[in-house]
Design a protein around this motif. Structure first.
Motif, PDB file in Angstrom:
ATOM      1  N   THR A 165      33.796  19.743   1.843  1.00 43.17           N
ATOM      2  CA  THR A 165      32.664  20.660   1.667  1.00 43.17           C
ATOM      3  C   THR A 165      31.633  20.085   0.700  1.00 43.17           C
ATOM      4  O   THR A 165      30.434  20.112   0.973  1.00 43.17           O
ATOM      5  N   LYS A 166      32.097  19.533  -0.418  1.00 45.14           N
ATOM      6  CA  LYS A 166      31.183  18.941  -1.397  1.00 45.14           C
ATOM      7  C   LYS A 166      30.454  17.736  -0.809  1.00 45.14           C
ATOM      8  O   LYS A 166      29.239  17.603  -0.943  1.00 45.14           O
ATOM      9  N   LEU A 167      31.196  16.865  -0.150  1.00 41.81           N
ATOM     10  CA  LEU A 167      30.594  15.658   0.407  1.00 41.81           C
ATOM     11  C   LEU A 167      29.647  15.979   1.556  1.00 41.81           C
ATOM     12  O   LEU A 167      28.588  15.379   1.696  1.00 41.81           O
ATOM     13  N   LYS A 168      29.996  16.969   2.355  1.00 37.92           N
ATOM     14  CA  LYS A 168      29.164  17.361   3.497  1.00 37.92           C
ATOM     15  C   LYS A 168      27.816  17.908   3.019  1.00 37.92           C
ATOM     16  O   LYS A 168      26.809  17.753   3.701  1.00 37.92           O
ATOM     17  N   ALA A 169      27.787  18.519   1.837  1.00 36.87           N
ATOM     18  CA  ALA A 169      26.532  19.023   1.289  1.00 36.87           C
ATOM     19  C   ALA A 169      25.603  17.872   0.890  1.00 36.87           C
ATOM     20  O   ALA A 169      24.382  18.026   0.878  1.00 36.87           O
ATOM     21  N   GLU A 170      26.188  16.713   0.596  1.00 38.55           N
ATOM     22  CA  GLU A 170      25.408  15.559   0.158  1.00 38.55           C
ATOM     23  C   GLU A 170      25.018  14.619   1.290  1.00 38.55           C
ATOM     24  O   GLU A 170      23.985  13.981   1.242  1.00 38.55           O
ATOM     25  N   ARG A 171      25.873  14.519   2.307  1.00 37.77           N
ATOM     26  CA  ARG A 171      25.613  13.570   3.399  1.00 37.77           C
ATOM     27  C   ARG A 171      26.241  14.062   4.693  1.00 37.77           C
ATOM     28  O   ARG A 171      27.200  14.826   4.682  1.00 37.77           O
ATOM     29  N   ASP A 172      25.701  13.582   5.812  1.00 38.01           N
ATOM     30  CA  ASP A 172      26.166  14.070   7.109  1.00 38.01           C
ATOM     31  C   ASP A 172      26.608  12.936   8.040  1.00 38.01           C
ATOM     32  O   ASP A 172      26.636  13.099   9.245  1.00 38.01           O
TER      33      ASP A 172
END
Length: 192
Positions: A165-172
């Motif tokens: 969830t944290k990483l998905k908010a930063e990159r896709d």
């Protein structure tokens, strides 16, 4: 190919005659340009001489300094161990013992593993339902092998979910695909 083995090893004693047959048949067939090198883990010169006297392929000299280096490089923690290499010395497979055992005629030699794209499904399940796998093109893909009944998995899944969830908010440019297994295992691949 590199064959790690030893005279004192009962599984090696059973496998080596099969490998001799396989080697001779493949050489006689002439379809493949290959060589096999024996890497001995024998404990003494007499065992080495007796064992190699039945081998039709080249052998590293007994006690060669290369033995330990090759063993570490090609993961010969257990023997017999047969590694198939390409012409640059890169590993095609380290499952050569299974290859010889399951494909005695060498029909599928050199047993190159299938590419991920050959194994991958056309559709994957997401929270939104089934979607076309092409939505994962040009993304890094992490495969998470897990099972609900597995205590380590139950402990790790929430940690992975939070990190996702944290990483998905930063990159896709990545996605996680969950598979079933008996322990948590996370593998990362690029589909591009």
């Amino acid at each position: 190919m590199l064959y790690f083995s030893a005279h004192w090893c009962p599984p090696c004693q059973r496998f080596t005659p099969k490998l001799v047959e396989f080697y001779n048949a493949l050489k006689e067939g002439g379809e493949h340009d290959f060589e096999l090198i024996f890497v001995s883990f024998d404990k003494n010169q007499n065992q080495y001489k007796e064992y190699t006297s039945k081998m039709p392929w080249p052998c590293l000299p007994f006690g060669s300094e290369s033995i330990q280096t090759l063993g570490r490089k090609y993961g010969s923690g257990g023997i017999p161990h047969l590694v198939v290499l390409d012409d640059k010395g890169d590993v095609i497979t380290d499952e050569g013992v299974d290859g010889v055992t399951l494909d005695e005629t060498g029909e599928r030699y050199p047993w190159k593993p299938k590419e991920l794209s050959e194994l991958w499904l056309e559709r994957v399940l997401t929270k939104s339902g089934l979607v076309d796998s092409s939505t994962l093109d040009d993304k890094y893909l992490m495969l998470y092998f897990s099972a609900h009944w597995c205590p380590p998995c139950r402990k790790f899944t929430p940690v992975l979910s939070e990190a996702y969830t944290k990483l998905k908010a930063e990159r896709d440019d990545f996605e996680v695909s969950c598979e079933f297994s008996c322990f948590p295992l996370l593998c990362a691949f690029s589909l591009s």
